[in-house]
Enzyme design. Structure first.
Site, mmCIF file in Angstrom:
data_model
loop_
_atom_site.group_PDB
_atom_site.id
_atom_site.type_symbol
_atom_site.label_atom_id
_atom_site.label_comp_id
_atom_site.label_asym_id
_atom_site.label_seq_id
_atom_site.Cartn_x
_atom_site.Cartn_y
_atom_site.Cartn_z
ATOM 1 N N LYS A 70 -0.690 31.302 -25.022
ATOM 2 C CA LYS A 70 0.579 31.342 -24.294
ATOM 3 C C LYS A 70 1.032 32.695 -23.682
ATOM 4 O O LYS A 70 1.842 32.895 -22.585
ATOM 5 C CB LYS A 70 1.808 31.150 -25.444
ATOM 6 C CG LYS A 70 1.751 29.762 -25.812
ATOM 7 C CD LYS A 70 3.039 29.102 -26.191
ATOM 8 C CE LYS A 70 3.626 29.666 -27.660
ATOM 9 N NZ LYS A 70 4.841 28.965 -28.060
ATOM 10 N N ASP A 105 10.764 26.408 -23.829
ATOM 11 C CA ASP A 105 11.584 26.404 -24.991
ATOM 12 C C ASP A 105 13.024 27.085 -24.981
ATOM 13 O O ASP A 105 13.834 26.429 -25.575
ATOM 14 C CB ASP A 105 10.968 27.547 -26.134
ATOM 15 C CG ASP A 105 9.732 27.015 -26.892
ATOM 16 O OD1 ASP A 105 9.482 25.687 -26.680
ATOM 17 O OD2 ASP A 105 8.955 27.709 -27.321
HETATM 18 P P1 NAP Z 1 6.667 34.009 -35.176
HETATM 19 O O1 NAP Z 1 6.706 34.626 -33.809
HETATM 20 O O2 NAP Z 1 5.577 34.092 -36.223
HETATM 21 O O3 NAP Z 1 8.020 34.624 -36.234
HETATM 22 C C1 NAP Z 1 8.244 34.284 -37.318
HETATM 23 C C2 NAP Z 1 9.624 34.891 -37.561
HETATM 24 O O4 NAP Z 1 9.811 34.215 -39.079
HETATM 25 C C3 NAP Z 1 9.772 36.357 -37.633
HETATM 26 O O5 NAP Z 1 10.808 36.783 -37.488
HETATM 27 C C4 NAP Z 1 9.417 36.546 -39.120
HETATM 28 O O6 NAP Z 1 10.034 37.866 -39.470
HETATM 29 C C5 NAP Z 1 10.202 35.598 -39.864
HETATM 30 N N1 NAP Z 1 9.585 35.331 -41.145
HETATM 31 C C6 NAP Z 1 8.460 34.797 -41.582
HETATM 32 N N2 NAP Z 1 8.318 34.550 -43.097
HETATM 33 C C7 NAP Z 1 9.863 35.277 -43.506
HETATM 34 C C8 NAP Z 1 10.039 35.644 -44.612
HETATM 35 N N3 NAP Z 1 9.754 35.250 -45.866
HETATM 36 N N4 NAP Z 1 11.585 36.060 -44.828
HETATM 37 C C9 NAP Z 1 11.843 36.314 -43.752
HETATM 38 N N5 NAP Z 1 11.749 36.155 -42.402
HETATM 39 C C10 NAP Z 1 10.382 35.579 -42.302
HETATM 40 O O7 NAP Z 1 6.878 32.542 -35.061
HETATM 41 P P2 NAP Z 1 7.772 31.747 -33.914
HETATM 42 O O8 NAP Z 1 6.784 31.265 -32.996
HETATM 43 O O9 NAP Z 1 8.746 32.570 -33.376
HETATM 44 O O10 NAP Z 1 8.199 30.474 -34.555
HETATM 45 C C11 NAP Z 1 9.240 30.452 -35.758
HETATM 46 C C12 NAP Z 1 9.526 29.181 -36.207
HETATM 47 O O11 NAP Z 1 10.015 28.304 -34.973
HETATM 48 C C13 NAP Z 1 8.446 28.100 -36.631
HETATM 49 O O12 NAP Z 1 8.684 27.354 -37.790
HETATM 50 C C14 NAP Z 1 8.246 27.468 -35.437
HETATM 51 O O13 NAP Z 1 7.445 25.965 -35.805
HETATM 52 C C15 NAP Z 1 9.580 27.009 -34.939
HETATM 53 N N6 NAP Z 1 9.567 26.640 -33.491
HETATM 54 C C16 NAP Z 1 9.961 25.527 -33.284
HETATM 55 C C17 NAP Z 1 10.166 25.082 -31.907
HETATM 56 C C18 NAP Z 1 10.870 23.792 -31.511
HETATM 57 O O14 NAP Z 1 10.569 23.295 -30.237
HETATM 58 N N7 NAP Z 1 11.579 23.178 -32.530
HETATM 59 C C19 NAP Z 1 9.656 25.837 -30.946
HETATM 60 C C20 NAP Z 1 9.062 27.181 -31.239
HETATM 61 C C21 NAP Z 1 9.083 27.504 -32.518
HETATM 62 P P3 NAP Z 1 9.217 39.259 -39.479
HETATM 63 O O15 NAP Z 1 9.226 39.921 -38.146
HETATM 64 O O16 NAP Z 1 9.672 40.104 -40.550
HETATM 65 O O17 NAP Z 1 7.686 38.965 -39.863
#
Ligand code: NAP
Length: 279
Positions: A70, A105
């Protein structure tokens, strides 16, 4: 006489992604009576550039892009403002022969809120949890819609600060341990962390502290009803779920590739829900 092949789009990922996108796009193609296709293409990183440059030659009118490509496709295409701000693109299409990219998104998030809670953008203060890739799309969308203050709490505060540096002084970084203090002012709460996802711990948050008219949005869609959404509904709050965002983000790609704007309907939602739950 030469036979013309129907237009087709693909999902570019590596390894071969398990995705609901084929289900969504095939449903719309069928509903709109369009002869077209949508396939998954497993493309390793060292073949990405060649694959993207030959997209049209391979017979594709465009593509979705997923992990791990991406960010890299930005440099291989002409990104719009949304893709540039988010730092990642998930949709490619051709305009006047040029390969363009965007990040859907942003509108997936916004259009889902519009569908679930019209008028939500009257909120002055919003609390966003998480500062990863999805949070960038959410914050960009909130600012685009004129939200005045976006409080951004993240476990790793440096990532929230980096987003605030990029997006300006309407984005206010908050220490993870302190977000509870902001709940009484948050007319909109958005979880963009992976907490609450199947196999992960739930988000530790007291929905009782939110205003009575708050809207709670969770990007996680496996499970469909996260513990956060269950608690918010039990309190009588409005909610917007991750599946709604997923469906709404697919609309623009379809329109760009196949020339008709599809609808997010209850029928489509039921189809994807059944796939997610194995029903
Ligand atoms: P990402 O870039 O890996 O970011 C993950 C986030 O979660 C970071 O802010 C991380 O904090 C936090 N996190 C993970 N474990 C944690 C914990 N134990 N305690 C507190 N914070 C925690 O992932 P992403 O791409 O942003 O995606 C995040 C979520 O959104 C996923 O579940 C994904 O499936 C969902 N999503 C959904 C859609 C949709 O269309 N519905 C679209 C995009 C994403 P740190 O920075 O401290 O690691």
């Amino acid at each position: 006489m030469t036979a013309t092949r129907p237009p087709a789009a693909c999902l570019i990922g590596w390894p071969a992604a398990h995705s609901r996108s084929p289900l969504i796009h095939h449903h719309w193609l069928r509903k709109l009576g369009i002869a077209g296709g949508y396939v998954i293409e497993a493309v390793p990183p060292d073949e990405l550039q060649d694959f993207v440059f030959r997209l049209a030659l391979r017979g594709f009118v465009g593509a979705n892009v997923t992990i791990p490509h991406k960010q890299r496709v930005l440099k291989l295409s002409k990104p719009d403002e949304r893709a540039q701000a988010v730092g990642a693109a998930n949709t490619l299409w051709f305009a006047d022969g040029e390969l363009c990219s965007t990040n859907t998104d942003v509108e997936g998030f916004l259009n889902n809120l519009d569908a679930c809670a019209p008028g939500w953008d009257a909120a002055e203060e919003v609390l966003v949890l998480g500062a990863g890739g999805a949070a960038r799309a959410v914050v960009f969308g909130l600012l685009e819609r004129g939200i005045k203050r976006v409080h951004l709490a993240n476990r790793t505060i440096a990532r929230a600060e980096a987003l605030a540096d990029q997006f300006g002084d309407k984005v206010l970084p908050v220490a993870w341990e302190a977000f509870g203090d902001l709940l009484p002012r948050a007319k909109l709460l958005v979880n963009t962390t992976s907490l609450g996802m199947h196999g992960q711990e739930a988000l530790d948050l007291d929905v009782g502290k939110l205003p009575d008219d708050a809207l709670v949005s969770d990007l996680v869609y496996v499970p469909l009803e996260t513990p956060l959404l269950v608690a918010a509904k039990a309190r009588g709050l409005k909610t917007a779920d991750g599946l709604g965002m997923l469906l709404h983000q697919a609309v623009r790609g379809f329109e760009l590739w196949f020339g008709q704007r599809p609808q997010v309907t209850a029928e489509l939602r039921a189809l994807v829900e059944a796939d997610l739950t194995g029903a």
